[in-house]
Design a protein around this motif. Structure first.
Motif, PDB file in Angstrom:
ATOM      1  N   ASP A   1       0.751  -1.159  -0.117  1.00 10.25           N
ATOM      2  CA  ASP A   1      -0.169  -0.056   0.026  1.00 10.25           C
ATOM      3  C   ASP A   1       0.881   1.204  -0.031  1.00 10.25           C
ATOM      4  O   ASP A   1       0.725   2.051  -0.576  1.00 10.25           O
ATOM      5  CB  ASP A   1      -0.937   0.041   1.347  1.00 10.25           C
ATOM      6  CG  ASP A   1      -1.892  -1.005   1.306  1.00 10.25           C
ATOM      7  OD1 ASP A   1      -2.320  -1.685  -0.040  1.00 10.25           O
ATOM      8  OD2 ASP A   1      -2.306  -1.424   2.298  1.00 10.25           O
ATOM      9  N   ARG A   2       1.897   1.179   0.851  1.00 12.87           N
ATOM     10  CA  ARG A   2       2.815   2.466   0.839  1.00 12.87           C
ATOM     11  C   ARG A   2       3.686   2.725  -0.455  1.00 12.87           C
ATOM     12  O   ARG A   2       3.517   3.728  -0.846  1.00 12.87           O
ATOM     13  CB  ARG A   2       3.836   2.290   2.199  1.00 12.87           C
ATOM     14  CG  ARG A   2       3.138   2.198   3.460  1.00 12.87           C
ATOM     15  CD  ARG A   2       3.935   2.447   4.444  1.00 12.87           C
ATOM     16  NE  ARG A   2       5.177   1.169   4.663  1.00 12.87           N
ATOM     17  CZ  ARG A   2       4.854   0.183   5.491  1.00 12.87           C
ATOM     18  NH1 ARG A   2       3.847   0.133   5.984  1.00 12.87           N
ATOM     19  NH2 ARG A   2       5.746  -0.771   5.244  1.00 12.87           N
TER      20      ARG A   2
ATOM     21  N   SER B   1       1.168   4.177  -3.026  1.00 13.78           N
ATOM     22  CA  SER B   1       1.098   5.393  -2.824  1.00 13.78           C
ATOM     23  C   SER B   1       2.229   6.386  -3.159  1.00 13.78           C
ATOM     24  O   SER B   1       1.896   7.489  -3.897  1.00 13.78           O
ATOM     25  CB  SER B   1       1.054   5.712  -1.394  1.00 13.78           C
ATOM     26  OG  SER B   1      -0.409   5.297  -0.949  1.00 13.78           O
TER      27      SER B   1
ATOM     28  N   ARG C   1       1.895   6.367  -7.161  1.00 14.78           N
ATOM     29  CA  ARG C   1       0.993   7.390  -7.701  1.00 14.78           C
ATOM     30  C   ARG C   1       1.502   8.570  -7.748  1.00 14.78           C
ATOM     31  O   ARG C   1       1.330   9.476  -8.745  1.00 14.78           O
ATOM     32  CB  ARG C   1      -0.239   7.094  -6.969  1.00 14.78           C
ATOM     33  CG  ARG C   1      -0.964   6.131  -6.986  1.00 14.78           C
ATOM     34  CD  ARG C   1      -2.292   5.824  -6.257  1.00 14.78           C
ATOM     35  NE  ARG C   1      -3.126   4.975  -6.736  1.00 14.78           N
ATOM     36  CZ  ARG C   1      -4.140   4.243  -5.937  1.00 14.78           C
ATOM     37  NH1 ARG C   1      -4.181   4.536  -4.436  1.00 14.78           N
ATOM     38  NH2 ARG C   1      -4.892   3.370  -6.337  1.00 14.78           N
TER      39      ARG C   1
ATOM     40  N   PRO D   1      -4.339  10.646  -5.730  1.00 12.92           N
ATOM     41  CA  PRO D   1      -5.021   9.565  -4.958  1.00 12.92           C
ATOM     42  C   PRO D   1      -6.252   9.375  -4.637  1.00 12.92           C
ATOM     43  O   PRO D   1      -6.699   8.555  -4.189  1.00 12.92           O
ATOM     44  CB  PRO D   1      -3.845  10.064  -3.648  1.00 12.92           C
ATOM     45  CG  PRO D   1      -3.699  11.471  -3.764  1.00 12.92           C
ATOM     46  CD  PRO D   1      -3.388  11.796  -5.074  1.00 12.92           C
TER      47      PRO D   1
END
Length: 256
Positions: free
Chosen positions: A217-218, A221, A224, A231
């Motif tokens: 997930d990090r 992010s 992105r 986001p």
């Protein structure tokens, strides 16, 4: 009956089926084997094992001797006759008579609990070599040496797979960390396909690394932000609720 239907870790990676009714042994062992580049499924009983064997072939079955719905020694003999699949028996029994019985029934190896996961990896690789099946390390090495240099064009960016460099359409470079580049490379190889966290972990983790699902997930992010992807309303790396993530872009591949 509990089955593990995780996606594959590495294309053509050795497929391992772990059958053990103790979740605290089964699940951590599956994670450890995946980190060593094996494609792993798990089952907690004999019924789950047979169901998975109907769905696909496996290179090695790691089989607990004491299951709630079957005797591991008898199951080993059935596996040897029906599927001709290599079997490594896991057992708390250390009597030589039990080891001899297991080997006589067709087991390829015998590991006594408690055991070092590294030892089991070595024994799996030994069985694979005896069977003429490439080990996980050999699969990775072959893939690394045989893949042609490729450049991916997508969403106004160009990504060079060998140098792991990302450039914008105007030629300016975007600095990526090793983890981000590895993650982007996976998405570019699977455009418009939903990949869950475990699938992404399997495809990006290196043998022996300690990576957890929330780390993905990090990395998503951060990636992105590098792609200037909003986001809140991402257009390139989309979140598929309950499913994972998807690269929503047309991808052109240029082989050099």
């Amino acid at each position: 009956m509990t089955l593990d239907t995780q996606s594959v870790s590495t294309p053509c990676a050795p497929r391992i089926l772990v059958v053990d009714d103790h979740r605290k042994i089964r699940d951590p062992l599956a994670v450890y084997l995946r980190r060593h580049a094996f494609d792993v499924r798990t089952a907690e009983d004999a019924a789950g094992m047979w169901q998975l064997l109907k769905q696909q072939a496996f290179d090695v079955v790691v089989l607990d001797v004491m299951l709630p719905d079957g005797n591991g020694f008898e199951l080993c003999a059935l596996l040897h006759r029906r599927a001709n699949v290599p079997v490594i028996l896991l057992t708390a029994r250390d009597a030589s008579a039990d080891r001899v019985r297991g080997l006589d029934l067709g087991a390829d190896d015998y590991v006594t609990k408690p055991f070092e996961p590294r030892e089991l990896v070595a024994r799996i690789n030994s069985v694979l070599r005896r069977r003429g099946t490439p080990t996980a390390a050999q699969t990775i090495e072959a893939a690394d040496t045989s893949t042609a240099v490729q450049r991916y064009e997508f969403a106004g960016f160009s990504f060079h797979s060998t140098t792991e460099t990302l450039t914008r359409i105007d030629g300016s470079a975007v600095r990526l960390s090793t983890a981000e580049a590895r993650l982007l490379n996976v998405f570019l190889k699977h455009p418009n396909v939903t990949l869950d966290r475990q699938r992404l972990l399997d495809l990006t983790a290196r043998p022996g690394s300690d990576v957890f699902d929330r780390a993905i997930d990090r990395q998503i992010s951060r990636l992105r932000r590098k792609l200037a992807d909003d986001p809140l309303q991402p257009e390139v790396l989309r979140t598929v609720w309950g499913g994972g993530y998807s690269l929503a872009a047309s991808v052109s591949v240029v082989t050099e």
